[in-house]
Design a protein around this motif. Structure first.
Motif, short mmCIF file in Angstrom:
data_model
loop_
_atom_site.label_atom_id
_atom_site.label_comp_id
_atom_site.label_asym_id
_atom_site.label_seq_id
_atom_site.Cartn_x
_atom_site.Cartn_y
_atom_site.Cartn_z
N HIS A 176 0.84 -1.20 0.00
CA HIS A 176 0.00 0.00 0.00
C HIS A 176 0.88 1.26 0.00
N VAL A 177 1.89 1.26 0.85
CA VAL A 177 2.83 2.38 0.93
C VAL A 177 3.56 2.58 -0.40
N ALA A 178 4.00 1.47 -1.00
CA ALA A 178 4.74 1.55 -2.27
C ALA A 178 3.88 2.18 -3.37
N GLY A 179 2.59 1.85 -3.39
CA GLY A 179 1.69 2.40 -4.40
C GLY A 179 1.48 3.89 -4.26
N ILE A 180 1.49 4.38 -3.03
CA ILE A 180 1.34 5.83 -2.81
C ILE A 180 2.56 6.55 -3.39
N ILE A 181 3.72 5.95 -3.24
CA ILE A 181 4.94 6.59 -3.77
C ILE A 181 4.98 6.46 -5.30
N ALA A 182 4.74 5.27 -5.82
CA ALA A 182 5.09 5.06 -7.23
C ALA A 182 4.21 4.07 -7.98
N ALA A 183 2.89 4.06 -7.73
CA ALA A 183 2.03 3.25 -8.60
C ALA A 183 2.15 3.83 -10.01
N LEU A 184 2.04 2.94 -11.00
CA LEU A 184 2.32 3.33 -12.39
C LEU A 184 1.22 4.21 -12.97
N GLY A 308 -3.58 11.52 4.74
CA GLY A 308 -3.43 10.22 5.42
C GLY A 308 -4.74 9.58 5.83
N VAL A 309 -5.86 10.09 5.32
CA VAL A 309 -7.16 9.50 5.66
C VAL A 309 -7.86 9.05 4.38
N THR A 314 -2.41 0.45 -3.82
CA THR A 314 -2.24 -0.95 -4.22
C THR A 314 -2.22 -1.88 -3.01
N TYR A 315 -2.63 -3.13 -3.24
CA TYR A 315 -2.69 -4.14 -2.19
C TYR A 315 -2.28 -5.48 -2.83
N PRO A 316 -1.65 -6.37 -2.04
CA PRO A 316 -1.16 -7.63 -2.63
C PRO A 316 -2.25 -8.39 -3.40
N GLY A 317 -1.81 -9.10 -4.41
CA GLY A 317 -2.73 -9.90 -5.22
C GLY A 317 -3.39 -9.08 -6.32
N GLY A 318 -2.74 -8.00 -6.72
CA GLY A 318 -3.29 -7.16 -7.79
C GLY A 318 -4.49 -6.35 -7.34
N LYS A 319 -4.68 -6.23 -6.04
CA LYS A 319 -5.87 -5.55 -5.51
C LYS A 319 -5.58 -4.10 -5.12
N TYR A 320 -6.67 -3.46 -4.62
CA TYR A 320 -6.60 -2.08 -4.14
C TYR A 320 -7.36 -1.99 -2.82
N ARG A 321 -6.87 -1.12 -1.94
CA ARG A 321 -7.53 -0.95 -0.64
C ARG A 321 -7.46 0.52 -0.23
N THR A 322 -8.39 0.91 0.62
CA THR A 322 -8.32 2.23 1.23
C THR A 322 -7.82 2.07 2.65
N MET A 323 -6.83 2.85 3.03
CA MET A 323 -6.28 2.78 4.39
C MET A 323 -6.06 4.19 4.92
N SER A 324 -5.96 4.28 6.25
CA SER A 324 -5.70 5.56 6.90
C SER A 324 -4.58 5.42 7.91
N GLY A 325 -3.82 6.49 8.10
CA GLY A 325 -2.74 6.47 9.09
C GLY A 325 -1.64 7.42 8.68
N THR A 326 -0.78 7.78 9.62
CA THR A 326 0.39 8.57 9.21
C THR A 326 1.31 7.71 8.35
N SER A 327 1.10 6.37 8.40
CA SER A 327 1.80 5.46 7.48
C SER A 327 1.50 5.80 6.03
N MET A 328 0.31 6.32 5.77
CA MET A 328 -0.09 6.69 4.41
C MET A 328 0.36 8.12 4.08
N ALA A 329 0.47 8.97 5.09
CA ALA A 329 0.94 10.35 4.86
C ALA A 329 2.43 10.35 4.48
N CYS A 330 3.19 9.56 5.21
CA CYS A 330 4.65 9.48 5.01
C CYS A 330 5.06 9.27 3.54
N PRO A 331 4.47 8.28 2.84
CA PRO A 331 4.90 8.06 1.45
C PRO A 331 4.54 9.20 0.49
N HIS A 332 3.54 10.03 0.83
CA HIS A 332 3.28 11.22 0.01
C HIS A 332 4.51 12.14 0.03
#
Ligand code: CA
Length: 400
Positions: A176-184, A308-309, A314-332
């Motif tokens: 999920h973090v990787a997709g925030i930084i660099a999804a294609l 971050g909300v 991206t999510y494993p298995g070719g999927k997508y998910r919505t997540m919240s957290g400073t974990s999501m803010a950081c990769p921005h």
């Protein structure tokens, strides 16, 4: 309250309990410790010193000149080692846990630009930079390197947690973090902040989201040795560690950009480590209405804020998910760092941090302890990069 909340934080970090390990034929019952030695002592002789006292060496941490070992609990071995002239410090190799609530499942077919990527102005910045040839290490639960919306950008994976094994992501957080930084930027799913950045998945947490402090230090060591330019650290602990602090300091001095989640403690003066350490870009989280997320940590160490909300990625298995957290803010913020470095790869981590701070947009209604210098902003990067590069050269000349 939150439709989906990724409360990604490390609770009161527990000291690793007394566990049993085998050293040769001898049973070693003891706690995991990080033993920091004086620089002039070769690690080989340090090993011998610990083994002589019944310790079982588990790992070397050359970045901070330390060994990870189980030290016998019985007797006064730890106290005696603490007084040994070759040893600088002994600390617990405690576990850092990640805690998350379920993410929401999303059927995402045609590509959309997630609100956070749009909010920080990344699409406008792509006319100037897309993160090409910038190496970004994601220290996390691993990455699903085969995800069709990531695969072309994943240039390497490393399994620190289980050496020799594939560094897949059985948790989902790292992908999920990787997709925030660099999804294609293609026809699929989502697009990241720096859609051509080179992503390296450094697995330091297992599928339950658990890792030791020594795994984080080893991950930073790998990032430094492999010339990563940006390191994303979407995790934190409330408990400080000398080994982690020294590892962070060495990476900052080497010129790397370190970005970390402020933490999900939800109160003032609660910025976690490593975000709390000097030189690290500490990122708090805001929602779609520019309010600080209720879970976000705040305090004087916050460098910038980022979305971050309800972040779709991206999510494993070719999927997508919505997540919240400073974990999501950081990769921005890490993505913006990659955009800046794509403009001028010779900028140091400190210069990149300065650009990020100077171009951030102050949000009305949020205090500096909540947003640092403001909302991270991708659009001003081109002019700022040139400005700072010119100024940085002048600084160096006047200093010499
Ligand atoms: Ca895409």
């Amino acid at each position: 309250m939150w439709p989906v909340l990724l409360a990604y934080y490390t609770g009161a970090a527990m000291a690793a309990g007394a566990m049993i390990a085998w050293s040769g034929n001898k049973k070693v019952t003891g706690r995991r410790k990080i033993i920091l030695f004086h620089q002039e002592k070769p690690l080989l002789s340090c090993r011998a010193l610990l083994q002589k006292r019944g310790g079982q060496v588990l790992k070397e941490l050359p970045l901070v000149h330390a060994l990870v070992a189980r030290i016998p609990a019985e007797g006064r071995v730890i106290e005696e080692l603490g007084l040994h002239p070759d040893i600088r410090l002994i600390e617990d190799d405690f576990e850092v846990h990640t805690v998350e609530l379920p993410a929401s499942r999303i059927q995402q077919e045609k590509q959309i630009v997630p609100w956070g990527v749009e909010r920080i102005g990344a699409p406008k910045a792509w006319q100037v930079a897309t993160g090409r040839r910038v190496k970004v290490a994601v220290l996390d639960t691993g990455i699903d390197a085969g995800h069709p919306d990531l695969a072309a950008n994943v240039r390497g994976t490393q399994n620190i947690k289980f050496p020799g094994w594939r560094a897949g992501d059985g948790n989902g957080h790292g992908t999920h973090v990787a997709g925030i930084i660099a999804a294609l930027n293609n026809n699929l799913g989502v697009v990241g902040v720096a859609p051509r950045a080179e992503i390296y998945g450094v697995k330091i947490f297992n599928r339950h989201g658990d890792g030791y402090i020594s795994d984080i230090v080893a991950g930073l060591d790998w990032a430094l040795k492999n010339k990563m330019q940006v390191v994303n650290m979407s995790f934190g602990t409330t408990r400080p560690s000398q080994a982690l602090e020294e590892a962070v300091r060495k990476c900052v001095r080497a010129g790397m950009v370190l970005v970390a989640a402020a933490g999900n403690e939800g109160r003032d003066d609660s910025v976690m480590y490593p975000a709390r350490y000097p030189g690290v870009i500490a990122v708090s989280a805001i929602d779609k209405n520019d309010n600080l997320a209720s879970f976000s940590s705040r305090g004087p160490e916050v460098t910038v804020a980022a979305p971050g909300v309800d972040i779709l990625s991206t999510y494993p298995g070719g999927k997508y998910r919505t997540m919240s957290g400073t974990s999501m803010a950081c990769p921005h913020a890490a993505g913006v760092a990659a955009l800046i470095l794509a403009q001028d790869r010779h900028l140091s981590g400190r210069q990149v941090a300065r650009i990020i701070c100077r171009t951030a947009i102050k949000l009305p209604g949020l205090s500096p302890r909540e947003q640092g210098d403001g909302l991270v902003n991708a659009t001003a990067l081109a002019a700022a990069a040139r400005f700072i590069a010119a100024r940085g050269t002048a600084d160096e000349e006047s200093a010499s």
